[in-house]
Design a protein around this motif. Sequence first.
Motif, mmCIF file in Angstrom:
data_model
loop_
_atom_site.group_PDB
_atom_site.id
_atom_site.type_symbol
_atom_site.label_atom_id
_atom_site.label_comp_id
_atom_site.label_asym_id
_atom_site.label_seq_id
_atom_site.Cartn_x
_atom_site.Cartn_y
_atom_site.Cartn_z
ATOM 1 N N VAL A 93 4.195 21.177 4.602
ATOM 2 C CA VAL A 93 3.328 22.337 4.803
ATOM 3 C C VAL A 93 3.292 22.651 6.298
ATOM 4 O O VAL A 93 4.151 22.224 7.055
ATOM 5 C CB VAL A 93 1.928 22.088 4.196
ATOM 6 N N GLY A 94 2.316 23.434 6.751
ATOM 7 C CA GLY A 94 2.182 23.737 8.174
ATOM 8 C C GLY A 94 3.398 24.452 8.730
ATOM 9 O O GLY A 94 4.019 25.296 8.066
ATOM 10 N N VAL A 111 4.432 17.056 11.948
ATOM 11 C CA VAL A 111 4.944 17.145 10.587
ATOM 12 C C VAL A 111 3.737 17.075 9.657
ATOM 13 O O VAL A 111 2.992 16.091 9.673
ATOM 14 C CB VAL A 111 5.918 15.990 10.282
ATOM 15 N N ASP A 112 3.513 18.131 8.886
ATOM 16 C CA ASP A 112 2.386 18.198 7.955
ATOM 17 C C ASP A 112 2.905 18.009 6.541
ATOM 18 O O ASP A 112 3.800 18.753 6.101
ATOM 19 C CB ASP A 112 1.669 19.548 8.083
ATOM 20 N N ALA A 149 5.914 15.077 17.110
ATOM 21 C CA ALA A 149 4.714 14.760 17.891
ATOM 22 C C ALA A 149 3.749 13.920 17.077
ATOM 23 O O ALA A 149 3.035 13.069 17.618
ATOM 24 C CB ALA A 149 4.043 16.051 18.356
ATOM 25 N N GLY A 150 3.726 14.135 15.761
ATOM 26 C CA GLY A 150 2.849 13.350 14.907
ATOM 27 C C GLY A 150 3.076 13.684 13.453
ATOM 28 O O GLY A 150 3.769 14.649 13.110
ATOM 29 N N LEU A 151 2.522 12.843 12.591
ATOM 30 C CA LEU A 151 2.517 13.068 11.155
ATOM 31 C C LEU A 151 1.071 13.240 10.709
ATOM 32 O O LEU A 151 0.221 12.392 10.999
ATOM 33 C CB LEU A 151 3.140 11.878 10.424
#
Length: 262
Positions: A36-37, A51-52, A83-85
């Motif tokens: 998503v995102g 990462v969404d 950058a992040g999950l």
Amino acid sequence: MSRPSLPPPELRAFLEELVRRTSAVCGDRLLSVLAVGSLALGDYRHGRSDVDVTVVVDPAPPRADLAPLAATLAHPALPCPAAGLELVVYAADFAARPSGEAGYLLDLNTGPSLPERVSYDPADASDFWYVIDRSVAHQAGLPLYGAPAREVIAAPDRPTVLAALRASVREHADGDGHLADNRVLNGCRATVHCRTGHWFAKRRAGEIVAASEPAFESLVAEALRSFERPRAEAAVLPAGDVREFLRWVAARVEEAAEGAGV
């Protein structure tokens, strides 16, 4: 920006392993894994974007089974190249009905640039983040495994989404913990959604607002330039201009909310 049919190459191995590990823990309960995102909206920026991921399970597992899932997906156990999950797990019966609640079973934030967070209690969180994410997921969720987004994620109704946008704008107006360029571009995305009922990627929403609102063209253009950089190199935008812009955004959300009877 067109909707992607596949994740970007730099994320594919990571997402394949994420799905494999999620399936190994959830087994037959796993119904769907969705990107998503920014991934779903076709504007993932490597080094800047998170990462969404949304996971839907049926039936809901006990909390004791969710802790191993969080552990196996957390960075660096599963090294995150982004950058992040930000990963959220929902029970199928909750995800299938419109709701203004957070409603998750597990909320995991992890990765090189994100503060580590694991929550199993939706009372710990602000509902609006999850309402917006599910609305985006229903519109554009990119299937990584299992059922497509519209079969498993209900779209929150317009009054619920507008109430969530109202709360989101308040959050970004405070500015605590948010980069200035992201505050501005989230405001653009909220404005364009109020006008169209459709979710656009932040950069595309910024381009739309910059073209239609001369008073804010310079600020939004500066935010767009900053958004091209890694998070650590984001520009410091004029605080007064950002506040003025977000007050304007809040007024646009209020107009839309009043029109929807919120």
